[in-house]
Enzyme design. Structure first.
Site, PDB file in Angstrom:
ATOM      1  N   HIS A  60       0.844  -1.203   0.000  1.00  0.00           N
ATOM      2  CA  HIS A  60       0.000   0.000   0.000  1.00  0.00           C
ATOM      3  C   HIS A  60       0.879   1.253   0.000  1.00  0.00           C
ATOM      4  CE1 HIS A  60      -3.853   1.993   1.816  1.00  0.00           C
ATOM      5  NE2 HIS A  60      -3.249   2.795   0.948  1.00  0.00           N
ATOM      6  N   HIS A  62       1.777   5.101  -2.228  1.00  0.00           N
ATOM      7  CA  HIS A  62       1.385   6.103  -3.218  1.00  0.00           C
ATOM      8  C   HIS A  62       2.661   6.762  -3.730  1.00  0.00           C
ATOM      9  CE1 HIS A  62      -2.920   5.943  -2.049  1.00  0.00           C
ATOM     10  NE2 HIS A  62      -2.424   5.706  -0.844  1.00  0.00           N
ATOM     11  N   PHE A  63       3.022   6.458  -4.965  1.00  0.00           N
ATOM     12  CA  PHE A  63       4.222   7.057  -5.557  1.00  0.00           C
ATOM     13  C   PHE A  63       3.897   8.252  -6.442  1.00  0.00           C
ATOM     14  CE2 PHE A  63       7.451   3.299  -5.182  1.00  0.00           C
ATOM     15  CZ  PHE A  63       7.462   3.478  -3.810  1.00  0.00           C
ATOM     16  N   ARG A  64       2.633   8.634  -6.523  1.00  0.00           N
ATOM     17  CA  ARG A  64       2.183   9.907  -7.107  1.00  0.00           C
ATOM     18  C   ARG A  64       2.546  10.090  -8.583  1.00  0.00           C
ATOM     19  NH1 ARG A  64      -1.239  10.495  -2.978  1.00  0.00           N
ATOM     20  NH2 ARG A  64      -0.349  11.363  -1.060  1.00  0.00           N
ATOM     21  N   ASN A  94      -4.606   5.836  -7.444  1.00  0.00           N
ATOM     22  CA  ASN A  94      -5.199   7.185  -7.484  1.00  0.00           C
ATOM     23  C   ASN A  94      -4.206   8.234  -7.971  1.00  0.00           C
ATOM     24  OD1 ASN A  94      -3.681   6.941  -5.118  1.00  0.00           O
ATOM     25  ND2 ASN A  94      -5.001   8.325  -3.956  1.00  0.00           N
ATOM     26  N   ASP A 151      -8.475   3.056  -3.566  1.00  0.00           N
ATOM     27  CA  ASP A 151      -7.989   3.646  -2.321  1.00  0.00           C
ATOM     28  C   ASP A 151      -7.970   5.170  -2.398  1.00  0.00           C
ATOM     29  OD1 ASP A 151      -6.780   3.578   0.341  1.00  0.00           O
ATOM     30  OD2 ASP A 151      -5.042   4.388  -0.684  1.00  0.00           O
ATOM     31  N   HIS A 178     -11.008   1.023   0.714  1.00  0.00           N
ATOM     32  CA  HIS A 178     -10.884   2.179   1.609  1.00  0.00           C
ATOM     33  C   HIS A 178     -12.251   2.389   2.243  1.00  0.00           C
ATOM     34  CE1 HIS A 178      -9.172   6.301   2.588  1.00  0.00           C
ATOM     35  NE2 HIS A 178     -10.452   6.410   2.914  1.00  0.00           N
ATOM     36  N   ASP A 304       0.883   2.772   3.813  1.00  0.00           N
ATOM     37  CA  ASP A 304       0.082   3.847   3.221  1.00  0.00           C
ATOM     38  C   ASP A 304       0.969   5.078   2.990  1.00  0.00           C
ATOM     39  OD1 ASP A 304      -2.008   5.267   2.147  1.00  0.00           O
ATOM     40  OD2 ASP A 304      -3.027   5.646   4.045  1.00  0.00           O
TER      41      ASP A 304
END
Length: 424
Positions: A60, A62-64, A94, A151, A178, A304
């Site tokens: 989980h 987030h590497f954007r 996302n 998520d 989520h 996260d």
């Protein structure tokens, strides 16, 4: 060829916990036991006093990338992972554009192959993450998605959620959820409790999480799907998951290091660096999360990892984005707040940070054995250090400056040393 001498090898799969040597050749572990140094070895690591375990796996992050690369990109995220002992990550979908199509999926996977770690990604459950229409799940699996998650957004329509679970079950992949119903949230990122009352603002109620967890546990049971409840934060959510597991549901839960380490009180000290979704909760909620980790109701620890720029986090609390970085402090927080306090053994912690995540996504990894891929982390359990100086582009963390135990010394992925502590 690399030989690692006199390491305390812990294998979460077999239960091995012994001081031995280990030899790596051509990306694989070729020998475990006591060995003499050889002239054919390119590198010798003297690992006295170090624990050698499987490389950590975070399901989980987030590497954007694409869309928000000023916060993080795939390459900087991979460096942060390596510094934290992670050899494998699963990215969330996302991004901008979000991963609801093959083009964006292939972009992420292609860039991931250019890093030193093993990078996988989920795809969105619904088109545009709007919760209205399912993506072409079969096509996205065919092109490399390892699972599905919206998520950052709950799936509010129970029919859509049920259809998604049944399709994921048919395809043999997991789905991660989520669980926050916005109808029960005044302002996200802060618990509806004593701190929010003191600040004179509305927060996110426990019911926001629990009402969707209860619904989706029953949907998972009936769909016969493998479902992950992401970043569980409330005591009743843990109890509901425990109940559904007893009924036969294949519901897996993950907990973050910040939810087992901190409570809502930290908002008063760290302000927006203690703002995340779901929020930090009460001491009683934190206690039940730890109990869930102890009895395996919660099988996975996931960070996260959610980078944001300093300017964004410096905004007024209600305007600042939610989320903190987590890859570079996760193992140390587990050692400091779970192992050293007697809640988990080191073996149990490593199961939740390597073997169980590998099993959930059917990934190679999580084991130390001859013939296995040489994804390895070496760390000193009792070495204390001050958290900070991150490899991530962002530094939005309440743990900066804290004294933590468990310092990463080497991270090895596919037989290559990808991180080495400066002291080494």
């Amino acid at each position: 060829m690399i030989i690692i001498k006199d390491a305390r090898i812990i294998d979460p799969y077999s239960g091995l916990d012994d001081i031995q040597d280990l030899v790596i050749k051509d990306e694989r572990i070729v020998k475990i036991g006591k060995m003499e140094k050889s002239s054919s070895c390119d590198t010798v690591i003297h690992a006295e006093g170090m624990i050698l375990s499987p490389g950590l796996i975070d399901i989980h992050v987030h590497f954007r990338d694409p869309g928000f690369t000023y916060k993080e990109d795939i390459f900087s995220g991979a460096k942060a992972a390596a510094r934290g002992g992670y050899t494998t990550v699963v990215c969330m979908a996302n991004t901008k554009p979000c991963i609801d199509n093959v083009k964006t999926l292939r972009y992420v996977l292609k860039k991931g192959r250019e890093t030193d770690i093993n990078l996988f990604t989920v795809a969105c459950v619904t088109k545009g993450m709007r919760g209205k229409e399912l993506v072409d799940m079969e096509e996205l699996v065919r092109f490399g998605a390892v699972g599905f998650s919206d998520d950052g957004m709950p799936i509010r329509d129970e029919i859509i959620a049920f259809q998604a679970m049944k399709e994921a079950a048919r395809l043999g992949v997991p789905i991660s959820l989520h669980e926050e119903n916005p109808n029960f949230i005044g302002n996200n990122g802060i618990n509806e409790g004593i701190v929010s009352k003191n600040l004179g603002i509305k927060g996110a109620t426990s019911l926001a999480e629990e009402i969707l967890v209860a619904r989706d546990c029953m949907l998972a049971l009936n769909a016969k799907a493998v479902v992950n409840m992401q970043h569980i934060s409330t005591q009743n959510a843990v109890k509901l998951i425990r109940l559904s597991q007893g009924m036969g549901a294949y519901v897996v839960a993950e907990a973050t290091p910040h939810h087992f380490s901190l409570t809502e009180e930290e908002v008063l000290r760290y302000h927006s660096n203690a703002k995340m979704n779901p929020p930090l909760r009460s001491a009683e909620d934190r206690y039940e999360i730890i109990q869930g980790l102890r009895d395996d109701t919660i099988a996975i620890i996931a960070t996260d990892h959610a980078p944001h720029s300093e300017e964004e986090k410096d905004s007024p609390f209600l305007e600042a984005p939610s989320g903190i970085v987590g890859l570079e402090t996760a193992l140390s927080l587990g050692i400091t707040n779970l192992v050293r306090k007697g809640h988990l053994t080191m073996l149990q912690l490593l199961q939740k940070m390597s073997l169980n995540p590998a099993r959930f996504y059917n990934l190679e990894g999580g084991r130390i054995r001859e013939g296995a891929v040489a994804d390895i982390v070496l760390f000193r359990e009792n070495e204390c250090y001050e958290a900070g100086n991150f490899a991530s582009k962002s530094s939005n963390s309440p743990f900066i400056g804290q004294k933590l135990f468990g310092k990463i010394k080497y991270t090895i992925c596919r037989g290559k040393i990808i991180y080495q502590d400066n002291e080494m």
